[in-house]
Design a protein around this motif. Structure first.
Motif, short mmCIF file in Angstrom:
data_model
loop_
_atom_site.label_atom_id
_atom_site.label_comp_id
_atom_site.label_asym_id
_atom_site.label_seq_id
_atom_site.Cartn_x
_atom_site.Cartn_y
_atom_site.Cartn_z
N SER B 179 0.84 -1.21 0.00
CA SER B 179 0.00 0.00 0.00
C SER B 179 0.87 1.26 0.00
O SER B 179 1.95 1.29 0.57
CB SER B 179 -0.93 -0.01 1.20
OG SER B 179 -0.15 -0.06 2.38
N GLN B 180 0.41 2.26 -0.67
CA GLN B 180 1.09 3.56 -0.68
C GLN B 180 0.68 4.36 0.56
O GLN B 180 -0.27 4.02 1.25
CB GLN B 180 0.66 4.36 -1.89
CG GLN B 180 1.01 3.73 -3.21
CD GLN B 180 0.93 4.75 -4.34
OE1 GLN B 180 1.69 5.69 -4.37
NE2 GLN B 180 -0.01 4.54 -5.24
N THR B 182 -0.87 7.87 2.33
CA THR B 182 -2.05 8.68 1.99
C THR B 182 -1.80 10.11 2.46
O THR B 182 -0.94 10.36 3.32
CB THR B 182 -3.32 8.15 2.68
OG1 THR B 182 -3.04 8.09 4.09
CG2 THR B 182 -3.70 6.79 2.15
N SER B 220 1.84 15.04 -2.71
CA SER B 220 1.04 13.86 -2.36
C SER B 220 1.94 12.74 -1.87
O SER B 220 3.06 12.55 -2.36
CB SER B 220 0.25 13.39 -3.57
OG SER B 220 -0.42 12.20 -3.26
N LYS B 221 1.44 11.97 -0.91
CA LYS B 221 2.19 10.80 -0.44
C LYS B 221 2.01 9.59 -1.33
O LYS B 221 2.65 8.57 -1.14
CB LYS B 221 1.80 10.48 1.00
CG LYS B 221 2.35 11.51 1.98
CD LYS B 221 2.03 11.16 3.42
CE LYS B 221 2.66 12.19 4.36
NZ LYS B 221 1.99 12.23 5.67
N SER B 222 1.10 9.71 -2.28
CA SER B 222 0.88 8.56 -3.16
C SER B 222 1.01 8.95 -4.63
O SER B 222 0.76 10.09 -5.02
CB SER B 222 -0.51 7.96 -2.93
OG SER B 222 -1.50 8.93 -3.22
N THR B 225 -2.88 6.35 -9.36
CA THR B 225 -3.04 4.92 -9.63
C THR B 225 -3.80 4.65 -10.94
O THR B 225 -4.44 5.54 -11.50
CB THR B 225 -3.82 4.24 -8.50
OG1 THR B 225 -5.14 4.80 -8.48
CG2 THR B 225 -3.14 4.45 -7.15
N ASP B 280 -5.06 -0.46 -7.94
CA ASP B 280 -4.33 0.20 -6.86
C ASP B 280 -2.86 0.45 -7.20
O ASP B 280 -2.16 1.15 -6.46
CB ASP B 280 -4.43 -0.63 -5.58
CG ASP B 280 -5.86 -0.70 -5.09
OD1 ASP B 280 -6.61 0.29 -5.31
OD2 ASP B 280 -6.24 -1.73 -4.51
N GLY B 333 3.47 0.12 -6.08
CA GLY B 333 3.06 1.13 -5.11
C GLY B 333 3.60 0.84 -3.73
O GLY B 333 3.19 -0.10 -3.08
N PRO B 335 5.32 2.95 -0.02
CA PRO B 335 5.31 4.29 0.61
C PRO B 335 6.53 5.14 0.24
O PRO B 335 6.57 6.31 0.56
CB PRO B 335 5.31 3.96 2.12
CG PRO B 335 4.99 2.51 2.23
CD PRO B 335 5.44 1.87 0.96
N ARG B 408 2.98 12.15 -9.39
CA ARG B 408 2.64 12.40 -7.99
C ARG B 408 2.19 13.85 -7.97
O ARG B 408 2.92 14.74 -8.42
CB ARG B 408 3.88 12.20 -7.13
CG ARG B 408 3.71 12.40 -5.66
CD ARG B 408 5.04 12.28 -4.92
NE ARG B 408 5.69 10.97 -5.05
CZ ARG B 408 5.38 9.90 -4.32
NH1 ARG B 408 4.45 9.99 -3.37
NH2 ARG B 408 6.01 8.76 -4.51
#
Lengths: 413, 413, 413, 413
Positions: B179-180, B182, B220-222, B225, B280, B333, B335, B408
């Motif tokens: 998971s990335q 958020t 952005s932290k992600s 997608t 995702d 993806g 972090p 991003r």
């Protein structure tokens, strides 16, 4: 971080009276440029980048009719429903239009019909010129038409240059070159305020005003001249790959570029036909690629747009050799930072921080071109006097040469 | 104004031993990527931007032979006098070479002959690997070969995508998407230090280090997608001219662009053939034009390269989903700021203040490309781990899509 | 007017046994030509006109599988459902296919897979070879594969010529030139019978047989040689617009044509690499445009296809320098009318009176190309012996040169 | 075999008086066609195949000045030394000239200047018109100018069709269609005499007269009509690859051809603007490719040029719907073999046996175009009455459509 105080400070903007006068002057200037042209001269298109003179006269009229009359005059009827298709330039929001490269096929409407349209639109505009609600849009329309005046001049020059007879738009009159400054203007670096502030008209791409950090640098007091450019050529400048960007070298090789546009032997093509080049006059009709290679050859560099603006801030943007009326524009060299030729910077044409294009179709004016082009500063001998300012950002693709484009060197301190 | 102190401060650079190990690992990695390929796979070229796998294996060897062995080993004899013409990429100073678009016609020398050459050059390099005089050039050679490892991977992916059979380079193995993050990382603005400092290897285009003034912003932290991109498409993103730059809209119309490269229905093409897309996972294979349009649609913008670097400074550049060995690269993806896809910035690829290209032919490495391209930051799933860093400036033309490129978002504060 | 009696008269056609033997020989010959080639050699495509060697091996197999096995063997299952898309050449009736210029990207299936397919198809063909119902189609398939054998040879020659290393497909062995005839064969004119008659195999475009009225003429007993062509060049043949057709002069200027294809200094490129030219050997690899200009320069002309056929009728079409097995084809010059090079005529490739293409997809074989091409007669050193005949009509566009094409002069009497 | 007697037999040729009258009429007709055109209309060029109306007026004048006045009047001074570069069309022997596609950039000299030139040349010609030594060249000059009258009409039609306003050159007047013949004219085949005989003017490409052997055939008494063409379209004619030659299908697909040029819905573009199509009028503005496909669809074929001429020999070439004066040309359909539209044959435009181009620069008139074009017979509604004859060979490339081109079917008996 709030916008700096200066940006909020209001300067005295144009009054409706000023605007109305400027509107009429600008409209008249466009038409005076059609006078030396035949119906055929005004119709031809020599390349996709250039447009016919008649098209400029019509397109500027379309702009007024569309964004002022149609949008702001109740029950306004278009002069001809079919003409927007012909004379919209690139406003996607305003619908389909004739292919850019096919503008030269439009022998009808005639110049006379376009002039009738111009006058009808001028008359209709009377109702709006006094209304302060439209000040901003009218100022935009004037600036827009002034830009097309410059394009009309450079486009017809290009078209005439393609005619082996080398036609002249005007008779030639000898111009003694005023002398340029010498030496360098130094700048200590530090934080500089960049971008338009105040209530005077400016394009959306000149803002928002913001701060930029500069390193110490110096800017030349003179534009590079024809004579200096001839030295660059003699020294093998066009044959030494080490001076050129990769894209530039590919362009130069593909297009067999060996000199500025319009040069042949010791002459160059002008609005008065083929003329002997003045070695002391500023070089013109060069591409970004050539400007960059010259600067490398000279052991200097191009300034950034921020450096140029930091030096220009406060100087008189109406000085120098600019366009005052329907007379042959020709670079001569004056001590002013403005005039003669647009000056390449090494800055890509990109949005300033927090830039937002204007709402609606006029939002397509500047913002959507922020890719692949370079910022030029100053003004040229074909720029209507009063049109430019220190924050003005002109922009062209790196291979384009048909504008009056030149360069002023910079160096690090 | 002198360069800031930090720039003069030395950090511990790689020792010759480290370098020798890295040299061998890198050389071995290139060869391991040829293993799943047939002689024909390694020879074909699917477009001018891409090169055959065999060519990458040979060109990297040419680089070592030319700039290290030929220039620094007394009496070194070229392995084959005719091969530099085939395997020089773009070094004008190194003479003529085969047209870029014709690299796919070189069925001879064979892969086996190229591998023999590689081994002979590896052996000859032993004499130089310990010599501290060559540290810098060897580090450059390693970085160069790492770049070609990434290109080899993206080029063969492109070639295979053109085969209606959709060949796979490797077997498919299911990858759970990590998971990335958020939310947004905020930055207060102010003066930031930009560019490479210290003695570690970096390309010349990463310097000189200098200060830049930033406005407050957030990153952005992600990464965007596949699922978000599908929303953009459903919302008519590719049909709304208002979202697109002018050049972008012309490109999209001319090339019938309606989705990222390699998408068809709910699948995309990968090194393991056609696979279902993970909504995702970070979107990949988009152009700058598309990244910019998406950001506009999302009501956000792309970061500048300076903003991205200001956030990345100090974070671990070796994290995330990058290339460790010869395994199928695929965005998932994580972090980390690095990995998965190269991230477009809104910064044109231009020289930093006081930038000077390196002397000699290797000076053509980066500087001459500073026109018309955009800076990308981070690293991709096909980037050799350890190759990138916060100051790294990758660059591509705005329409290119065959790299693992994504985005991003950023926003003003 | 009824068709002349002769056209209805039956000649002894090939027996099924002959055909089966010819089928196997032809299939084997194709494969023997792949032997000197690497997997990469067999995959590359050097221009849109040429195809990869592997593609020829596969396409000929597709022809058998499609028009014989699929259409005439009950419940026949295609070897691979996806391959017709890859290996159909131009049969619109057989559906979509890969773009002609992209055949060189098909690194998979491999040569080995294509050979497996060939063998499977050969085995399946056993069921049909004896069946007299398929004689005509089998003869067509053999002629088709023989044509592709010639193309395979000329295509790989072209591909190798693009490699700066000049690879050789075979070792060079000195060939003494047999001597050609001298002087002219005269023909009194009058009504001549033209076109194929009898039951032997011929292409649909060779019929119907019909009568043509000829003026008296003479045909040279020798092909134009390299030495004579060198004289044409020395005499400024490529620089004198008066010798050239308008389209030819435009082609020559645009493409910088100054000599036959594959010439450099006193060498030419062959299947055995770069070799010294033999001045007594027939010139090859010229276009129609060049052949026509040479004839004009020589004060002669090209024959019509009817004149050539009138002379050739009755002579042995299996003579001369033709292809017998997998050996380097090379023009040498023999007294035969057939062999060495295909000979340009001044006849456009157009339908004979009452011509009707065959029914179905194979009707696309010849008829649809009857526009813009020229008829060539004879056979070349790369033509399978037995493939050609006096009525044979080969055809190419006037600028194409990669076949073994040459000329034999004619004159009026 | 000697040339047949008939070819040596002399027919009464034009007297100098006739010629002088024809010269003046032709010159006047050209100028009358400029009258409805503005300076801009006369200057624009809509494609490389077409030329500006002013250019035609000037080029025809150049022809008289060059080949008559300069070559045959002692001490003749060119009107302007610089104009041959502008107005030479394709005569290599007459030196360099402006690129064909750039003729539309020549806004100067003006129409008035060109008319002055025309009148000066007309006056100078007086000295030569009576001289029997120049009869042949004068007849050629007249035929040449008549051809350019037709081109002027078709070129300006094309240019106007590109203007979204659809300008009209003349006012529209309803034309009742005269009825065409019905049924077929049969011919028993056998030996036919082909090509020009006698002393009347004819182009070099119409000879030498010679004999040709024909099979029995029939030629339709009517031209294919708009209504029949609409049936072809409704029946899917443009979508069925089986009807089309290979080059034709590629052209149709690339250019999105779905109807004759100038068709939209139930209208077509004419010299009087967009008008409703008459289903009984002959179809016009089709390519050879379309004519051939239509004939195939109709189960018929195009005639050869020899068949057409065999039928036409002896019929009145001055009949039908041809150009008499400056009035809008428009196909209507008459019983004459001549007029309305040029009729495609299936004959390639190739030299007749023993053809020799004329000596000198005028030898470039016809012979050098004998490659890649097709012969058309008859005359069109834009052909000056008296210009054509049964032996006349018009020729165009197979994709060209801007002439008044149509078809008359043939069939075998």
């Amino acid at each position: 971080m709030a916008l700096p105080e200066a940006a909020q400070q209001s300067t005295t903007a144009a009054t409706p009276d000023d605007l109305a006068a400027q509107f009429r002057e600008t409209r008249a200037l466009t038409e005076s440029l059609l006078e030396p042209l035949s119906e055929a001269d005004a119709t031809i298109q020599s390349m996709e980048d250039a447009s016919p003179a008649k098209w400029h006269a019509a397109h500027t009229t379309w702009f007024w009719e569309t964004f002022l009359l149609r949008d702001h005059v109740a029950d306004y009827q278009l002069y001809d429903e079919r003409w927007p298709f012909l004379f919209n330039s690139y406003y996607e929001a305003e619908g389909d239009r004739i292919l850019r490269g096919k503008r030269g096929l439009i022998s009808r409407p005639t110049v006379a019909q376009v002039l009738d349209w111009r006058h009808a639109v001028n008359d209709a505009m009377d109702a709006l010129l006094d209304d302060p609600a439209h000040t901003e849009l009218i100022a935009l329309g004037i600036a827009h038409e002034q830009q097309h005046i410059e394009l009309l001049l450079t486009d017809i020059k290009h078209a005439f240059s393609k005619n082996p007879l080398g036609p002249a738009m005007w008779e030639h009159a000898e111009n003694r070159s005023p002398s340029q400054g010498t030496g360098w203007t130094e700048h200590p670096g530090g934080i500089a305020m960049i971008g338009h502030q105040g209530n005077d008209f400016a394009f959306d791409n000149e803002g928002p005003a913001h701060r930029v950090l500069l390193e110490p640098f110096a800017l030349s007091k003179s534009l590079v001249t024809n004579g200096e450019w001839a030295d660059f050529i003699s020294d093998g400048g066009y044959e030494d790959h080490r001076l050129w960007l990769s894209d530039a070298w590919a362009w130069l090789s593909r297009c067999n570029i060996t000199a500025p546009l319009y040069w042949r032997e010791d002459e160059h093509f002008t609005h008065t036909g083929w003329q002997k080049r003045d070695p002391d006059a500023p070089v013109a009709h060069i591409s970004y690629y050539e400007a960059d290679a010259f600067a490398t050859w000279a052991g200097k560099r191009l300034p950034t747009e921020f450096e140029w603006e930091a030096i220009a801030r406060g100087s008189d943007a109406s000085g120098g050799n600019q366009l005052d009326n329907a007379a042959p524009p020709s670079p001569r060299g004056t001590p002013s930072l403005f005039g003669d030729v647009w000056q390449f910077t090494r800055s890509g044409y990109l949005p300033y921080p927090r830039f937002q294009p204007a709402e609606g179709a006029v939002g397509e004016y500047n913002g959507k071109f922020m890719a692949g082009q370079w910022v030029l500063k100053g003004a040229s001998c074909a720029t209507v006097r009063g049109h430019s300012r220190a924050t003005y950002r002109n922009f062209f693709y790196p291979q384009q040469r048909w504008q009056f484009t030149g360069l002023r060197l910079a160096k690090d301190l």
